[in-house]
Write an enzyme that holds these catalytic residues in place. Sequence first.
Site: not given
Length: 421
Positions: A22-23, A95, A119, A124, A126-128, A309, A401
């Site tokens: 998935k990732n 996300r 979530c 989580r 996303v500033d980076q 995970d 998911r």
Amino acid sequence: MDKLLIRGGRRLQGEVSISGAKNAALPELCAALLCAEPLTLDNVPRLQDVATMLALLRRIGVQVERAEDQPARVCLAAGGAIDPVAPYELVKTMRASILVLGPLLARFGRATVSLPGGCAIGSRPVDQHIKGLRAMGATIAVEHGNIVASAGRLRGARITTDMITVTGTENLLMAAALAEGETVLENAAQEPEVTDLAELLIAMGAKIEGHGTGRIRIQGVERLHAPAVPHRIVPDRIEAGTFLCAVAAAGGEVVLRDARARHLDAVIAKLREAGVTVEAGEDWIRVRADARPKAVSFRTSEYPAFPTDMQAQFMAVNCIADGAAKVSETIFENRFMHVNELVRLGAQIQVDGHTAMIQGAPRLSGATVMATDLRASASLVIAGLVADGATTVERIYHLDRGYDCMEAKLRALGADIERVR
Ligand code: EPZ
């Protein structure tokens, strides 16, 4: 809402094929935005998150085709008109939608992506991602819940993220592939899914080295092209690890096909510490558990250390293990929501901040439990496989998911498990 009904006590026997990761699939689908030619991906898993990403890409203007006779093959073409917008109604459900930001900016010079909310497992941010793209020359404002970004041609930069971020590395890697000059990503994520994305980009003509290490160097090119042959997505190490934990808990002997043991070193080491037998070849893993596992402590960290995970799934093994174990979650701030549900099954767990202490119980007792997030769902399924009597896992849309037909795969291994509406 669908539920899973499990009757515990069955050992697992047989073979199971592991699906594409998935990732890896999620960023690689977004990589189609980087070139005008059609991109074909093989071994695409049938997951809700993949369906969501395909819906987002279609909305942006990518033509998407799934070959009828080859459901794991997807062809994506981003050669036509593009509307570089990822709206809230799609981003709020997944996300990973943030992964369109880098490619849209790199190829089209503009993007409006809804700011992903938090979530279940954490805020989580996303500033980076934003910091890195700004370093490459993008103008980015965050307004009315949207990331509004524009850029001429991105410029290569040396970027050190404040922490190791998987999708942050992937977004910047895709952006850098088409930027002018050299980009160096320090503190880069080393997950196999990042490496698989880099290999796809190289097949598309990108100039990348160091992927799989903490420093990735990219020489930007003018344009990318479709790979000469369809890229096959790397097998899902987390799905494989989940099945290894299912056997460790339920007992039995199973062979995992299309599984890469070298992507699971930390997990396999802990399973062996628990007394589970694990043998492996290039693309298969045989796991055997004949006795109650021993309790094993672990702490999650970035790859190649023990993956966050896999934390919930291995905790389920510790719930019925012989002895006490300490589990530390160092990546996300709220990834123990499976604990209260495991306790409903009779597990003995005490949580103190980012640490959980588990006293293994000889038996668990079946009950109705509620899935709260993707990997928590998998943890509850594993516990249900060993609990006495019937366990009903509710809200298994979380499971859908990230797992491709899990109950069918488990039933084929002898588990008494069925989906009820
Ligand atoms: C990826 O999420 C995975 N998702 C997650 O898998 C996985 O748990 C996670 O990496 C860690 O391995 C995908 O690849 C689609 P991060 P990601 O950015 O990239 C903080 C699953 O179950 N951070 O590596 O979103 C962040 O809050 C999912 O399959 C910032 O502060 O995770 C976290 O504490 C769940 N700012 C840490 O870094 C940023 O800009 C690591 O997050 C980015 C991240």
